[in-house]
Design an enzyme around this catalytic site. Structure first.
Site, PDB file in Angstrom:
ATOM      1  CG  HIS A 172       0.749 -49.143   5.684  1.00 21.77           C
ATOM      2  ND1 HIS A 172       0.767 -50.468   6.062  1.00 21.77           N
ATOM      3  CD2 HIS A 172       1.643 -49.030   4.662  1.00 21.77           C
ATOM      4  CE1 HIS A 172       1.640 -51.121   5.323  1.00 21.77           C
ATOM      5  NE2 HIS A 172       2.182 -50.285   4.461  1.00 21.77           N
ATOM      6  CG  HIS A 187      -0.122 -56.650   1.163  1.00 21.37           C
ATOM      7  ND1 HIS A 187       0.084 -56.894   2.509  1.00 21.37           N
ATOM      8  CD2 HIS A 187       1.008 -56.063   0.718  1.00 21.37           C
ATOM      9  CE1 HIS A 187       1.284 -56.488   2.849  1.00 21.37           C
ATOM     10  NE2 HIS A 187       1.868 -55.989   1.777  1.00 21.37           N
TER      11      HIS A 187
END
Length: 589
Positions: free
Chosen positions: A118, A164
Site C-alpha cells: 500500500h 500522497h
C-alpha cells in the site's frame, strides 16, 4: 541488580540434543560415523523427504566436510555426531520450508493470494515522509507483486508526479518509479507485477502517463484481447509481465475535485478518496435494495460532507482517454446500486473491488459468504484506513479467511501484522503468489461456499518441539541485552489463523546463556491448517515487566517440512539475521 554484578560472558559449547543423539545412534547402528547412505535413510524416514537420493546425501556430506574440516569425501566420506548436528542446525541445508515454487500456477489470478503493498512509494509515515522509488525497489526485492502509485499533476499540469495527495509528502516523478519497477520487477520472482494506479490526472496527463508506461515497459505490458475479461489469466501465462490495474476513465463520473475551500479538511480521509466514498456507498445501501436505488443513509453521508466545499473544474475530469484505457488489464470501479450489485458475480466480466479495512469488517459482518463467493472469480483488495498516519497495519488474517487476494499493507512500516504477511508469502518459494486452498473454490450441494464463521472440526494437529537456539552472540552486541550478564531467553510460540486456531504459548526462561536449551513441546489442534501461520518471538527477560526483543519468525503451517529443522530468525523489520536460529522438530498428527 544484573547491572551491578559482573556476569558470566562464557559462550557455552552446547552439544546435540538427546533426540539427535538417539537418531544418530539408530541410523549408524551404534557407530561413531554416519555414511551418506545412512543419512539418506534418515532424510526419508525422519525428515519426510521421500525423494531424497544417495547422491543428494553425498552432496550434503561433501558440503559439510568442506565447510567444517576443509576436506572432501575423497578423504573422508562420513559424518561425525557434531557434523550431523551441524547439518540439522543449518538453515541453508535444512530449512523448515521449501524455497521452490511447488504449487499449481496455471489457475486464474483470482485463485491466488497476491503479495500486495500500500502506498508503495512512501519512505515513512503517511503524512510527511518522502516519496521515492527506493521503497518500491525494496518491496519488489522482498517479493511484493502488487505496488500502488498515486498519480497527480504537477503544479504546471505538464508532468505526472507520484505523491500522497492532500498531505505534506514530497513528490517523486512517475517516470522514475516506472523505471525502478522495470529494473527490479523480477529480481525475486518471474511472476507478474501488478501496478495499481490511484488516478487524479487530466485527460492530457493520462495520455502522457500512457506514453511513459508503454515506453518504459514495452513488450513487458500485458494487454487483454477484449475490453472485458471473462476470466483472469494465470500467473504462469503472465510470467515477466507488468499488469496495470485502475479505474477506467469512463467510470469516474462527471467532475473531479480541483481544490478544497476552508480549513480543517482531513487530508487522510481524502486519500484513496474514490475508494473511501465507494466504501461509504456500499455500507449505506442494504443488500435488498434495487440496483439503481439510493438509500437515506447515502444521502445522510452526503449531507455530513457539505462542510467540505469543492471548487470543480471540468478540465480535470476526462471523459475518455483511449490509449490510457487500453492499458488497464484489471479494471477497478464501483458498480452503481450498492452492496448487492457490488458483490454480484458476473458471467462475462471480472473486476477488482477495493475496500478500506473498516469497510471490509462491516461488510463481512453480515455478508461474509457473499464476499467469499465474489472472490472465487473476482479480485478483492483491502487497504489500511486513513488514520494510520504512522504507516501501521491492520491484521491481515481475517481478509485471507474471506478469500481477499490483495491484502495491501504498508511495507515501509513494521510490526506483527507485517510479520504475518512475510510469513504467508514465504509459501510457494517466496514467489509472491500463494494458491488459495481448494475449499475457497468448492461449491456445496446448494451453491454453498466456505463460511469463515462456521464452527469446524479439528482437521490436523501440529506438534512442535523447541530444542535450542544459537547465534545471538554473533549477530548482537552484548550491550544490546545487558552490560554485565548473558541474556535470559524465552520464546513465545503460537498460531495465527482462524479464530478457533489462534493461540500463544511460552517456553520457560533459560537464564544466563547465549545458547539456550529449552527442550519443550507444544501441541496445536487446527481447524483451518491451510491458512495457519506458526509464530515465534524470542525475548530476553530483564525484569518481570520488561523484555528485550531477540528475534522473530513466522512460517506457513501448510508448507512446514516434518522432522528436525533449523529455523532462521528475523529482526523487527523482517530482515534475516546472519546467524540466529532455532532448532525444532515438526510433526503432524
Amino acid at each position: 541488580m544484573r547491572m551491578c554484578f559482573s556476569g558470566n560472558f562464557r559462550i557455552m559449547e552446547t552439544g546435540p540434543p538427546s533426540d539427535l543423539k538417539e537418531a544418530f545412534m539408530k541410523y549408524t547402528e551404534g557407530k561413531t560415523y554416519m555414511t551418506a547412505e545412512q543419512l539418506q535413510r534418515f532424510m526419508v524416514e525422519v525428515q519426510g523427504h521421500g525423494g531424497a537420493s544417495v547422491a543428494e546425501a553425498e552432496l550434503i556430506v561433501d558440503q559439510i566436510l568442506q565447510k567444517r574440516h576443509h576436506i572432501t569425501m575423497c578423504e573422508r566420506s562420513c559424518l561425525s555426531l557434531d557434523d550431523f548436528h551441524h547439518f540439522l542446525f543449518s538453515t541453508d541445508l535444512n530449512p523448515p520450508i521449501s524455497n521452490q515454487v511447488e504449487q499449481d500456477m496455471t489457475a486464474p489470478l483470482s485463485h491466488y493470494f497476491i503479495y500486495t503493498g500500500h502506498n508503495s512509494y512512501l519512505t515513512g509515515n503517511q503524512l510527511s515522509s518522502h516519496c521515492s522509488d527506493v521503497p518500491i525497489e525494496k518491496a519488489l526485492k522482498r517479493g511484493v507483486r502488487a505496488v500502488e502509485l498515486d498519480v497527480w499533476p504537477n503544479s504546471a499540469k505538464d508532468d505526472v508526479l507520484v505523491l500522497h495527495g492532500w498531505t505534506l509528502t514530497t513528490p517523486v516523478k512517475l517516470i522514475k518509479c516506472l523505471k525502478s519497477i522495470r529494473e527490479h520487477a523480477f529480481f525475486s520472482s518471474p511472476y507478474p507485477v501488478i501496478i495499481t494506479l490511484e488516478d487524479h490526472l487530466t485527460e492530457n496527463l493520462q495520455a502522457k502517463a500512457a506514453q511513459m508506461i508503454t515506453g518504459t515497459f514495452g513488450d513487458m505490458l500485458f494487454y487483454p484481447e477484449t475490453e472485458c475479461l471473462k476470466e483472469f489469466p494465470s500467473p504462469e501465462e503472465l510470467k515477466h509481465k507488468i499488469i496495470i490495474s485502475a479505474k477506467p476513465p469512463k467510470e469516474k463520473g462527471d467532475l473531479e475535485v480541483k481544490c478544497m475551500k476552508g480549513k480543517g479538511i482531513n487530508p487522510l480521509k481524502e486519500k484513496d478518496s474514490s475508494e473511501d466514498l465507494w466504501g461509504k456507498d456500499l455500507l449505506a445501501l442494504s443488500s435488498n435494495q434495487e440496483d439503481d436505488g439510493k438509500s437515506d443513509g447515502e444521502t445522510s453521508e452526503q449531507n455530513q460532507n457539505d462542510e467540505y466545499r469543492y471548487v470543480c473544474d471540468h478540465e480535470l475530469r476526462p471523459q475518455e482517454a483511449p490509449a490510457y484505457k487500453h492499458l488497464i488489464s484489471i479494471s477497478a470501479g464501483k458498480p452503481k446500486g450498492g452492496l448487492k450489485k457490488a458483490l454480484k458475480v458476473e458471467l462475462d466480466n471480472v473486476r477488482r473491488l477495493s475496500l478500506s479495512e473498516q469497510k471490509f469488517e462491516k461488510v463481512i459482518a453480515s455478508h461474509g459468504t457473499d464476499v467469499v463467493r465474489f472472490t472465487q472469480k473476482n479480485i478483492l483488495r483491502i487497504y489500511p484506513k486513513g488514520i494510520r498516519i504512522d504507516s501501521s497495519n491492520y491484521k491481515p488474517m481475517n481478509a485471507w479467511l474471506h478469500g481477499a487476494q490483495m491484502v495491501a499493507l504498508n511495507m515501509q512500516g513494521y510490526g506483527k501484522s507485517l510479520w504475518l504477511m512475510h510469513g504467508m508469502f514465504r509459501s510457494n518459494g517466496g514467489c509472491g503468489y500463494v494458491k488459495k486452498p481448494d475449499f475457497f473454490m468448492n461449491m456445496g450441494p446448494e451453491n454453498q461456499v466456505f463460511d469463515p464463521k462456521a464452527k469446524l472440526p479439528v482437521k490436523k494437529t501440529l506438534k512442535v518441539k523447541v530444542y535450542m537456539g544459537d547465534g545471538w552472540h554473533l549477530d548482537f552486541k552484548r550491550a544490546q541485552f545487558t552490560l554485565f550478564s548473558s541474556p535470559d531467553f524465552y520464546i513465545r510460540v503460537g498460531i495465527a489463523g482462524a479464530p478457533a486456531d489462534k493461540t500463544m504459548k511460552k517456553t520457560k526462561t533459560r537464564e544466563n546463556n547465549w545458547t539456550p536449551i529449552w527442550d519443550e513441546e507444544f501441541t496445536f489442534p487446527l481447524t483451518v491448517p491451510e491458512l495457519a501461520l506458526l509464530r515465534f518471538e524470542v525475548h530476553d527477560r530483564i525484569m518481570p515487566e520488561k523484555d528485550d526483543f531477540a528475534g522473530q519468525t513466522c512460517l506457513p503451517v501448510s508448507q512446514l517440512r516434518p522432522g528436525i529443522r533449523a529455523v532462521p530468525l528475523f529482526n523487527r523489520k523482517g530482515n534475516k539475521f546472519s546467524s540466529m536460529r532455532l532448532l525444532m522438530r515438526f510433526e503432524f498428527l
